[in-house]
Design an enzyme around this catalytic site. Sequence first.
Site, mmCIF file in Angstrom:
data_model
loop_
_atom_site.group_PDB
_atom_site.id
_atom_site.type_symbol
_atom_site.label_atom_id
_atom_site.label_comp_id
_atom_site.label_asym_id
_atom_site.label_seq_id
_atom_site.Cartn_x
_atom_site.Cartn_y
_atom_site.Cartn_z
ATOM 1 N N CYS A 40 -2.088 6.984 -9.904
ATOM 2 C CA CYS A 40 -0.706 6.633 -10.249
ATOM 3 C C CYS A 40 -0.689 5.218 -10.808
ATOM 4 C CB CYS A 40 0.156 6.718 -8.985
ATOM 5 S SG CYS A 40 1.838 6.119 -9.174
ATOM 6 N N HIS A 41 0.302 4.930 -11.657
ATOM 7 C CA HIS A 41 0.396 3.596 -12.245
ATOM 8 C C HIS A 41 0.505 2.523 -11.157
ATOM 9 C CE1 HIS A 41 1.251 1.326 -16.018
ATOM 10 N NE2 HIS A 41 1.507 0.418 -15.101
ATOM 11 N N THR A 42 1.070 2.860 -10.013
ATOM 12 C CA THR A 42 1.254 1.865 -8.949
ATOM 13 C C THR A 42 -0.092 1.366 -8.402
ATOM 14 O OG1 THR A 42 3.343 2.929 -8.411
ATOM 15 C CG2 THR A 42 2.461 1.404 -6.784
ATOM 16 N N HIS A 62 -2.828 6.502 -3.278
ATOM 17 C CA HIS A 62 -1.762 6.960 -2.372
ATOM 18 C C HIS A 62 -1.317 8.367 -2.730
ATOM 19 C CE1 HIS A 62 0.194 5.223 -5.877
ATOM 20 N NE2 HIS A 62 1.246 5.984 -5.615
ATOM 21 N N GLU A 63 -2.041 9.017 -3.667
ATOM 22 C CA GLU A 63 -1.652 10.355 -4.105
ATOM 23 C C GLU A 63 -2.849 11.266 -3.838
ATOM 24 O OE1 GLU A 63 0.887 10.710 -7.960
ATOM 25 O OE2 GLU A 63 -1.063 11.516 -8.456
ATOM 26 N N CYS A 92 9.091 9.630 10.578
ATOM 27 C CA CYS A 92 8.888 9.675 12.036
ATOM 28 C C CYS A 92 9.936 10.532 12.724
ATOM 29 C CB CYS A 92 8.877 8.267 12.636
ATOM 30 S SG CYS A 92 10.511 7.488 12.764
ATOM 31 N N CYS A 95 13.370 6.894 13.859
ATOM 32 C CA CYS A 95 13.863 5.530 13.611
ATOM 33 C C CYS A 95 15.291 5.594 13.058
ATOM 34 C CB CYS A 95 12.930 4.762 12.675
ATOM 35 S SG CYS A 95 13.007 5.289 10.939
ATOM 36 N N CYS A 98 15.335 7.210 9.625
ATOM 37 C CA CYS A 98 15.159 8.674 9.602
ATOM 38 C C CYS A 98 16.414 9.373 10.119
ATOM 39 C CB CYS A 98 13.952 9.088 10.440
ATOM 40 S SG CYS A 98 12.379 8.871 9.589
ATOM 41 N N CYS A 106 11.798 5.740 5.959
ATOM 42 C CA CYS A 106 11.342 5.563 7.347
ATOM 43 C C CYS A 106 10.692 4.182 7.484
ATOM 44 C CB CYS A 106 10.322 6.654 7.686
ATOM 45 S SG CYS A 106 9.553 6.454 9.309
ATOM 46 N N ARG A 110 6.474 0.376 8.631
ATOM 47 C CA ARG A 110 6.506 -0.351 7.360
ATOM 48 C C ARG A 110 5.797 -1.702 7.436
ATOM 49 N NH1 ARG A 110 5.753 -2.543 3.400
ATOM 50 N NH2 ARG A 110 6.895 -2.571 1.419
ATOM 51 N N CYS A 170 2.817 11.840 -4.898
ATOM 52 C CA CYS A 170 3.661 10.780 -5.477
ATOM 53 C C CYS A 170 4.400 11.293 -6.701
ATOM 54 C CB CYS A 170 2.892 9.509 -5.793
ATOM 55 S SG CYS A 170 4.000 8.212 -6.422
ATOM 56 N N ARG A 365 -1.887 12.479 -15.941
ATOM 57 C CA ARG A 365 -2.510 12.260 -14.638
ATOM 58 C C ARG A 365 -3.999 12.526 -14.724
ATOM 59 N NH1 ARG A 365 0.602 9.298 -12.698
ATOM 60 N NH2 ARG A 365 1.407 9.403 -10.580
HETATM 61 P P1 NAD Z 1 2.613 5.728 -16.898
HETATM 62 O O1 NAD Z 1 1.838 4.553 -17.308
HETATM 63 O O2 NAD Z 1 1.945 7.063 -16.822
HETATM 64 O O3 NAD Z 1 3.888 5.927 -17.869
HETATM 65 C C1 NAD Z 1 4.694 4.883 -18.350
HETATM 66 C C2 NAD Z 1 5.244 5.319 -19.706
HETATM 67 O O4 NAD Z 1 6.203 4.349 -20.134
HETATM 68 C C3 NAD Z 1 4.183 5.410 -20.805
HETATM 69 O O5 NAD Z 1 4.273 6.654 -21.471
HETATM 70 C C4 NAD Z 1 4.517 4.250 -21.738
HETATM 71 O O6 NAD Z 1 4.183 4.531 -23.089
HETATM 72 C C5 NAD Z 1 6.025 4.130 -21.532
HETATM 73 N N1 NAD Z 1 6.566 2.811 -21.844
HETATM 74 C C6 NAD Z 1 6.054 1.596 -21.501
HETATM 75 N N2 NAD Z 1 6.857 0.609 -21.967
HETATM 76 C C7 NAD Z 1 7.895 1.198 -22.587
HETATM 77 C C8 NAD Z 1 9.053 0.715 -23.270
HETATM 78 N N3 NAD Z 1 9.292 -0.590 -23.369
HETATM 79 N N4 NAD Z 1 9.904 1.628 -23.771
HETATM 80 C C9 NAD Z 1 9.671 2.954 -23.664
HETATM 81 N N5 NAD Z 1 8.582 3.468 -23.055
HETATM 82 C C10 NAD Z 1 7.704 2.602 -22.519
HETATM 83 O O7 NAD Z 1 3.235 5.365 -15.485
HETATM 84 P P2 NAD Z 1 3.800 6.370 -14.360
HETATM 85 O O8 NAD Z 1 2.692 6.772 -13.454
HETATM 86 O O9 NAD Z 1 4.645 7.405 -15.001
HETATM 87 O O10 NAD Z 1 4.730 5.337 -13.535
HETATM 88 C C11 NAD Z 1 5.906 4.826 -14.128
HETATM 89 C C12 NAD Z 1 6.501 3.733 -13.259
HETATM 90 O O11 NAD Z 1 6.986 4.299 -12.043
HETATM 91 C C13 NAD Z 1 5.489 2.654 -12.839
HETATM 92 O O12 NAD Z 1 6.165 1.408 -12.845
HETATM 93 C C14 NAD Z 1 5.127 3.060 -11.419
HETATM 94 O O13 NAD Z 1 4.645 1.971 -10.671
HETATM 95 C C15 NAD Z 1 6.478 3.560 -10.926
HETATM 96 N N6 NAD Z 1 6.493 4.464 -9.763
HETATM 97 C C16 NAD Z 1 7.530 4.332 -8.893
HETATM 98 C C17 NAD Z 1 7.643 5.200 -7.828
HETATM 99 C C18 NAD Z 1 8.787 5.083 -6.859
HETATM 100 O O14 NAD Z 1 8.735 5.691 -5.800
HETATM 101 N N7 NAD Z 1 9.837 4.346 -7.196
HETATM 102 C C19 NAD Z 1 6.673 6.188 -7.641
HETATM 103 C C20 NAD Z 1 5.640 6.292 -8.559
HETATM 104 C C21 NAD Z 1 5.553 5.431 -9.628
HETATM 105 N N1 AHE Z 2 5.088 -3.850 -3.388
HETATM 106 C C1 AHE Z 2 5.949 -3.863 -4.555
HETATM 107 C C2 AHE Z 2 6.856 -2.657 -4.608
HETATM 108 C C3 AHE Z 2 6.107 -1.373 -4.683
HETATM 109 C C4 AHE Z 2 7.072 -0.214 -4.581
HETATM 110 O O1 AHE Z 2 8.249 -0.313 -4.906
HETATM 111 N N2 AHE Z 2 6.556 0.904 -4.106
HETATM 112 C C5 AHE Z 2 7.331 2.124 -4.036
HETATM 113 C C6 AHE Z 2 6.374 3.259 -4.191
HETATM 114 S S1 AHE Z 2 5.570 3.292 -5.761
HETATM 115 C C7 AHE Z 2 4.611 4.670 -5.644
HETATM 116 O O2 AHE Z 2 3.883 4.850 -6.770
HETATM 117 C C8 AHE Z 2 7.996 2.296 -2.664
HETATM 118 O O3 AHE Z 2 8.084 3.363 -2.111
HETATM 119 N N3 AHE Z 2 8.512 1.238 -2.126
HETATM 120 C C9 AHE Z 2 9.149 1.244 -0.847
HETATM 121 C C10 AHE Z 2 8.457 0.283 0.092
HETATM 122 O O4 AHE Z 2 8.901 0.171 1.238
HETATM 123 O O5 AHE Z 2 7.474 -0.322 -0.327
HETATM 124 C C11 AHE Z 2 6.782 -5.138 -4.608
HETATM 125 O O6 AHE Z 2 7.408 -5.371 -5.652
HETATM 126 O O7 AHE Z 2 6.769 -5.892 -3.602
HETATM 127 ZN ZN ZN Z 3 2.613 6.497 -7.027
#
Ligand code: NAD
Ligand code: AHE
Ligand code: ZN
Length: 370
Positions: A40-42, A62-63, A92, A95, A98, A106, A110, A170, A365
């Site tokens: 994952c990108h994260t 994490h995936e 859990c 909490c 939850c 949850c 954390r 994820c 992916r």
């Molecule tokens: P990825 O790299 O596979 O996809 C990102 C896409 O965004 C790419 O296709 C890229 O070309 C496009 N992009 C980048 N800049 C851009 C712009 N300015 N305008 C338009 N398109 C643009 O990443 P991913 O795995 O799909 O993850 C995406 C985001 O989600 C990451 O920041 C990741 O950390 C986050 N994420 C968050 C959660 C959550 O729970 N909130 C979970 C998983 C991932």
């Molecule tokens: N540590 C980062 C934030 C990272 C973040 O937001 N993580 C998401 C999951 S991304 C999965 O690919 C999330 O679930 N956050 C909730 C949490 O409790 O972390 C920062 O900016 O500090």
């Molecule tokens: Zn992820």
Amino acid sequence: MRTRAAVAVAAGKPLEIMEVNLDGPKAGEVLVEIKATGLCHTDEFTRSGADPEGLFPAILGHEGAGVVLEVGPGVTSLKPGDHVIPLYTPECRECEYCLNPKTNLCQSIRTTQGRGVMPDGTSRFTTLDGDPILHYMGCSTFANHTVLPEIALAKVREDAPFDKICYIGCGVTTGIGAVINTAKVEIGSRAIVFGLGGIGLNVIQGLRLAGADQIVGVDLNPEKRAMGERFGMTDFVNPAEVEGDLVPYLVDLTKGGADYTFDATGNVGVMRTALECAHKGWGESIIIGVAPAGAEISTRPFQLVTGRVWKGTAFGGARGRTDVPKIVDWYMQGKIEIDPMITHNLTLDEINHGFDLMHEGKSIRAVVEY
Ligand code: NAD
Ligand code: AHE
Ligand code: ZN
């Protein structure tokens, strides 16, 4: 025991593949053999040093999906042989969080999870020289074997293929959940998805599932268009090809603004655009992307005064032990697709190449199979 892992030794350095020591599960913990893990990108966000919470050395990932090998004292919900998906957002069921139906966050472990240790404050991983290695997001799926708290494992059906369902840990759940749990998109909605990567494409398939009429995909990489259309995108916009401001262009395309917009890029400029092209009076914009250390979002408050709503979502608002087994069922029933999004299958030794593919925009992916 000994196991093989990809270790993040320092920010900005490639992961190092090495043998590590792994202690057995303590009370409330479970030893899992990871069979497959998605990139994952994260993970890359943390490896690169952009994560303000990033810790080193650590075993990222994490995936994943795997099989329970051993349970520690007091574990009642799992037994050796069970198939599981690790949960970076545990459940859990006790909490304050939850017990509140408004959140999936949850908080029971954390603090220790954020410090890279198990709930008792210690790590199960060490180098062969005995130096500690930290856990990551409570999962560390870039190791062939790992230890997790029982509350951070979803038990799933045994006929589901590990190399596909790892992605439910994820990307799949985050994207589909953002639509169904967070935005609660209605049939006939117009939506815009920014970023057609591993998350954004799952937002698109979630929107199709929810019955959206218009699904606009926005990405700077024109090669993402075909995959977007494959999953239900109705219109593609490459911002580099739009003359003038992107906001009025997207407002016009969606006949006054979108009912729902989603940021799946992590770019704070895109997040602003996503908010501002949501419909006046009712449009909701959901932030999924994770932004680098120090980045901040901004807009004129007038955008909110005039009825737009800014929201965020973690793990698609899903409660993992309850919802993840259901998403595995949806996949097995053909309600959702995963296979076409897994564009690369790698070995652990090739994991850094997997991150190169992500940077080059060539993969959706990449999955490592052990
Ligand atoms: P990825 O790299 O596979 O996809 C990102 C896409 O965004 C790419 O296709 C890229 O070309 C496009 N992009 C980048 N800049 C851009 C712009 N300015 N305008 C338009 N398109 C643009 O990443 P991913 O795995 O799909 O993850 C995406 C985001 O989600 C990451 O920041 C990741 O950390 C986050 N994420 C968050 C959660 C959550 O729970 N909130 C979970 C998983 C991932
Ligand atoms: N540590 C980062 C934030 C990272 C973040 O937001 N993580 C998401 C999951 S991304 C999965 O690919 C999330 O679930 N956050 C909730 C949490 O409790 O972390 C920062 O900016 O500090
Ligand atoms: Zn992820």
